[in-house]
Design an enzyme around this catalytic site. Structure first.
Site, PDB file in Angstrom:
ATOM      1  N   HIS A 114       0.848  -1.187   0.000  1.00  0.00           N
ATOM      2  CA  HIS A 114       0.000   0.000   0.000  1.00  0.00           C
ATOM      3  C   HIS A 114       0.889   1.245   0.000  1.00  0.00           C
ATOM      4  CE1 HIS A 114      -2.901   2.877   2.191  1.00  0.00           C
ATOM      5  NE2 HIS A 114      -3.198   2.874   0.913  1.00  0.00           N
TER       6      HIS A 114
ATOM      7  N   CYS B  59      -0.468   0.253   9.711  1.00  0.00           N
ATOM      8  CA  CYS B  59      -0.724   1.616   9.233  1.00  0.00           C
ATOM      9  C   CYS B  59      -2.155   1.797   8.719  1.00  0.00           C
ATOM     10  CB  CYS B  59       0.273   1.987   8.140  1.00  0.00           C
ATOM     11  SG  CYS B  59       1.944   2.199   8.804  1.00  0.00           S
ATOM     12  N   HIS B  60      -2.598   0.909   7.809  1.00  0.00           N
ATOM     13  CA  HIS B  60      -3.948   1.081   7.261  1.00  0.00           C
ATOM     14  C   HIS B  60      -4.737  -0.213   7.260  1.00  0.00           C
ATOM     15  CE1 HIS B  60      -1.256   4.153   5.419  1.00  0.00           C
ATOM     16  NE2 HIS B  60      -2.166   4.932   5.987  1.00  0.00           N
ATOM     17  N   GLY B  61      -4.247  -1.235   7.962  1.00  0.00           N
ATOM     18  CA  GLY B  61      -5.022  -2.450   8.197  1.00  0.00           C
ATOM     19  C   GLY B  61      -4.988  -3.511   7.127  1.00  0.00           C
TER      20      GLY B  61
ATOM     21  N   PRO C 111      -6.600  -1.888   1.710  1.00  0.00           N
ATOM     22  CA  PRO C 111      -5.944  -0.798   0.964  1.00  0.00           C
ATOM     23  C   PRO C 111      -4.807  -1.273   0.051  1.00  0.00           C
ATOM     24  CG  PRO C 111      -6.169  -0.206   3.276  1.00  0.00           C
ATOM     25  CD  PRO C 111      -6.587  -1.635   3.169  1.00  0.00           C
TER      26      PRO C 111
END
Lengths: 466, 209, 256
Positions: B138, B167-169, B183
């Site tokens: 990502h 950070c964003h899963g 993401p």
């Protein structure tokens, strides 16, 4: 404000684009004023290529300099290593480095020859005094730029050369030592000095140089160029309003100068690819040893282009001081008794001479050496007012002037050679003689330039079609 | 008064114009070629230096002491490279995951993320040893290990083991394949690598090179 | 006549040495010409071998990477197997084995880095390579120094004669000459072999030549490529100058 111009819709795309720009930005007027329709005398010879060459070398230095800055590290601990990194690890780094080191020396070759042209053809004379003075300022800035750039490789010569030159400032009475401390940023040349010299070399002095060069060219274009015959071509205008002996720079000097630049590039490339060290003159052998604050090399000499002024510095010994004091007193006496100045000026001149002579006896020769060295450059600024000859160009001066100029050149070269050698009693005497001749050439010029019979100057320039 | 310039009248004395044109073309072409030649060293000086290349050289790893279920990290070109000795259970679990994965067969951007020897279900040369660049596809954070199966915070109840990027899963399985609706668009990159012997790996070089 | 010529030669050598030594170290002898041939890969490879075995223990060549030696005909594998003692990877720089601080304590002076040694030692007596070639072959026993060795090209040098096993011990032959009324000990240019080394003098000179050839190459590994490229550049610029000359002439025909 210029009127908004329309062009025919059938005009070619290029014309339309140029018209669009010209309606909003004086592109064509700038081009024509700066070069395209700048009318220059048609009799320019070989000596007139050096101005363009100086611009070419400037561009080379800036471009190679930018690329070197991408890899160079201005830190005392890594500077030397970063230069070797450029030479070995950066793709084509060695060629870029050699171009920059060769360019530095070639800049001085070109500028010295450019100044010589000005000297022999009287290009500094009225109305071109400002062009000349901006040029002298460029020369000073160039010396500063070269001096500071030379510290950056952080070799033995870099370090000790900087140490010696910065210590020169400490010779100035009263403020000297503090001034040196301020310049260095430390008690000896060190990391602080290196970082600030880097900042000056990369951006500060180049900006000053660019400004001075712009001023130099603007002043030149205001008066128009001189020529080898020293004739003011503007005195003879043609029906089109331009001097009959002039031609537009474009296309004639465009193609002429491109040819000159091609030849120069051959010389430049020959040095870069075959002899970048130039026998130790362009890249000094000692500079391949990392700087060692505890050990001075046996034989330090400045870069070759500083050698003439350096030998003048070295020639000012305590013995030389007597000669110089005598000269100062003689000048005062002359001003007081023989000159045609009004009485108050005569007294002032004599007073100044006595004061200076007293100062010369009180302060060491070390300081006066610095004064002489600086004076050797400063005196150039005054040249337009020292030359009283009726004619501008060497071509129409009395024959014996040619010998005078020839000796001047030889003395200058001799001073340069002596500046690179280790001191010896003979060399000391020769450089003292050379220094006196150099200053005498200029300071006595108001007198000697009037001696002899000048040849008649023609109305039209001498030109052979080719 | 003679004129300085004798420009030939329109249409006449074309030999002079011809010679101007000839030499203009010749000089312009030579000049353009020359400019190209001069540009080469300067532009090339931008490319990685020998120092950068040396720093980016291949790294040898000895995995003889790597136990099943363990992971070791080495640095290659400034990036973390994971070497995981997968357990038989972890390998078995890979088969059933396809419906949950965005790119189960590593078909997306195979040249960037999956070299030919890793275009298989386990995304590796030897099934037990998984080699991947530990950087989320990502925006570049380094995912954490979540090798234990079962429900955990931020992970689904049927979690089979893999990696979770804080950070964003984004989540990845034990073969670095990214789950759907996350993401990250791509599976974890498998770097060029090869076996020098049964227990010695070299990261950064492979048989192709 | 012959003796006068010899005397003249010797005293001029001394004078030359006196002036040439200035940049190198201190007063020394005239320098012999080093047999440099940068296209001789066999010589350069032998020099590399000698360098790694004899010099790299104390001297670093910190700006030189091992893998640059592919330029002199070695493969990375050959470099790795034969020359990589002090480093792990073929892309590493050539660091010395010894700890620099230890070296300074041991010898009194830090052994200088040798990456650009051949470029830094040039002087009036000849090129840097000439100096190095002379220096490495001018050692003699001297009980008054710390190392027990002294060197005619670099008097009182802190470095011992690392190659002594190859050259053996030699003694310089001096003679007394009259100079301005007093006797001066001058070097005749001849040496006496005191004990034999493992190499004959000719073989030793050849080996040192190879080592110095390598040092010269290492000072600027790109020099051969630079000069060969230079010919093409000059040829191109000559052609460009010809074109621009004709171009200039074509326009200036109009100027009367």
């Amino acid at each position: 404000m210029a009127t908004f111009k329309e062009v025919s819709p059938n005009a070619p795309a290029g014309t339309k684009l140029l018209n669009w720009i010209d309606n909003r930005f004086p592109l064509t007027p700038i081009w024509e004023g700066a070069w395209g329709k700048y009318y220059a005398p048609k009799n320019f010879n070989f000596w007139y290529i050096f101005g363009i060459l100086a611009t070419v070398v400037l561009v080379i230095q800036i471009v190679t300099g930018i690329f070197l800055t991408m890899h160079y590290k201005p830190d005392a601990a890594s500077a030397f290593a970063s230069v070797e990194y450029i030479m070995r690890d950066v793709p084509w780094g060695s060629i870029i480095r050699y171009m920059h080191s060769t360019g530095a020396s070639m800049f001085f070759v070109v500028v010295y020859l450019h100044m010589y042209r000005g000297l022999i053809y009287g290009s500094y004379r009225k109305p071109r005094e400002l062009t000349w003075m901006f040029g002298c300022a460029i020369f000073l800035a160039l010396m500063a730029e070269a001096f500071m750039g030379y510290l950056l490789p952080w070799g033995q010569m870099s370090y000790w050369g900087a140490q010696v030159i910065v210590n020169l400032f400490s010779a100035i009475p009263v403020i000297g030592p503090d001034l040196s401390l301020l310049i260095r940023g430390d008690y000896v040349v060190g990391d602080a000095t290196l970082n600030r010299f880097f900042a000056f070399h990369v951006i500060a002095v180049p900006l000053v140089l660019l400004g001075l060069i712009a001023a130099h060219l603007i002043a030149l274009h205001e008066t128009g160029s001189n020529n080898p015959d020293g004739i003011e071509v503007k005195k003879n205008l043609g029906p089109d309003g331009h001097p009959v002996d002039s031609i537009p720079s474009h296309p004639y000097y465009t193609v002429h100068d491109i040819f000159g630049v091609s030849l120069f590039l051959i010389v430049f490339a020959a040095i870069v690819f075959f002899a970048p060290e130039m026998g130790g003159y362009f890249l000094e052998y000692n500079n391949f040893i990392p700087a060692d604050p505890l050990k001075t090399p046996l034989h330090i000499s400045p870069a070759w282009y500083f050698a003439p002024t350096y030998s003048m510095l070295r020639s000012v010994t305590s013995e030389m001081m007597y000669v110089l004091i005598a000269c100062v007193l003689a000048a005062g006496a002359f001003a007081g008794f023989k000159s045609k100045l009004p009485k108050p000026f005569k007294l002032a001149a004599m007073g100044v001479a006595l004061a200076v002579a007293a100062a010369m006896m009180a302060i060491d020769a070390k300081f006066w050496g610095v004064v002489v060295m600086g004076g050797a450059i400063v005196i150039l600024f005054f040249l337009p007012w020292l030359d009283n000859c009726e004619v501008k160009s060497i071509r129409y001066r009395p024959d014996w002037h040619k010998y005078m100029y020839a000796i001047f050149v030889l003395v200058f070269i001799m001073l340069g050679y002596l500046g690179m050698q280790a001191p010896s009693p003979l060399f000391e005497r020769l450089s003292q003689f050379g220094t006196l001749f150099y200053f005498g050439f200029f300071l006595l010029m108001p007198w000697w330039s009037t001696i002899g019979k000048c040849k008649p100057v023609p109305d039209r320039v001498t030109f052979k079609a080719h | 008064m003679s004129s300085t310039l004798t420009t030939p009248p329109m249409g006449g004395d074309s030999s002079v114009d011809n010679s101007k044109r000839t030499w203009l073309i010749a000089s312009s072409c030579a000049g353009a070629v020359g400019a190209g030649f001069v540009a080469v060293p300067f532009v090339s000086s931008f490319s990685p230096s020998e120092r950068a290349k040396a720093a980016g050289a291949a790294v040898e790893v000895d995995i003889s002491t790597l136990k099943p279920g363990e992971k070791v990290t080495v640095e290659w070109r400034g990036k973390p490279v994971w070497i995981v000795r997968r357990t038989p259970e972890q390998l078995a679990a890979l088969k059933g995951l396809a419906p949950q994965l965005a790119d189960p067969d590593s078909k997306r951007n195979p040249d960037t993320y999956t070299p030919t020897y890793a275009r298989n279900e386990a995304r590796s040369i030897k099934p037990e040893v998984f080699v991947a660049v530990g950087i989320c596809t990502h925006l570049g954070c380094s995912p954490s290990d979540k090798f234990t199966a079962g429900p955990q915070p931020s992970l689904p109840d049927d979690w089979q083991g893999g990696f979770f990027c804080p950070c964003h899963g984004s989540t990845f399985d034990m073969a670095g394949r990214v789950y759907k609706n996350k993401p990250a668009p791509d599976n974890l990159e498998v770097p060029p690598h090869m076996y020098l012997s049964d227990n010695r790996l070299i990261i950064g070089e492979d048989k192709k090179a | 006549m012959k003796k006068t010529l010899l005397n003249l030669f010797v005293s001029s050598c001394v004078a030359l040495g006196l002036s040439s030594g200035a940049l190198a170290a201190s007063v020394g002898i005239a320098w012999d010409k080093a047999p440099i041939n940068l296209s001789d890969n066999a010589s350069l490879q032998n020099g590399a071998k000698l360098f790694v075995n004899y010099c790299l223990n104390c001297h670093s060549a910190a700006y030189m990477r091992y893998n640059r030696m592919t330029d002199i005909g070695l493969t990375p594998t050959q470099i790795k197997e034969n020359l990589l003692f002090a480093a792990d990877k073929v892309g590493d720089t050539m660091q010395a084995s010894i700890n620099p601080k230890q070296a300074k304590d041991l010898f009194g002076a830090a052994p200088p880095d040798l990456s650009v040694i051949a470029r830094s030692r040039a002087g009036a007596g000849g090129s840097g390579a000439d100096y190095l070639y002379t220096y490495l072959r001018s050692y003699y026993r001297d009980d008054t120094t710390t190392t027990g060795w002294n060197n005619l090209a670099f008097p009182s040098v802190a470095m011992p004669h690392v190659l002594w096993e190859l050259q053996g011990e030699r003694k310089p032959v001096f003679e007394e000459k009259q100079d301005h009324g007093h006797a001066v000990k001058t070097f005749t240019g001849k040496w006496e072999q005191v004990t034999k080394g493992s190499m004959t003098p000719a073989a030793f000179d050849q080996s040192v030549g190879d080592l110095v050839n390598f040092l010269q190459w290492m000072g600027e590994p790109g020099q051969a490529k630079r000069t060969s490229l230079g010919w093409y550049v000059l040829a191109f610029l000559a052609m460009l100058s010809f074109f621009t000359w004709r171009l200039s002439k074509a326009y200036w025909k109009d100027v009367k």
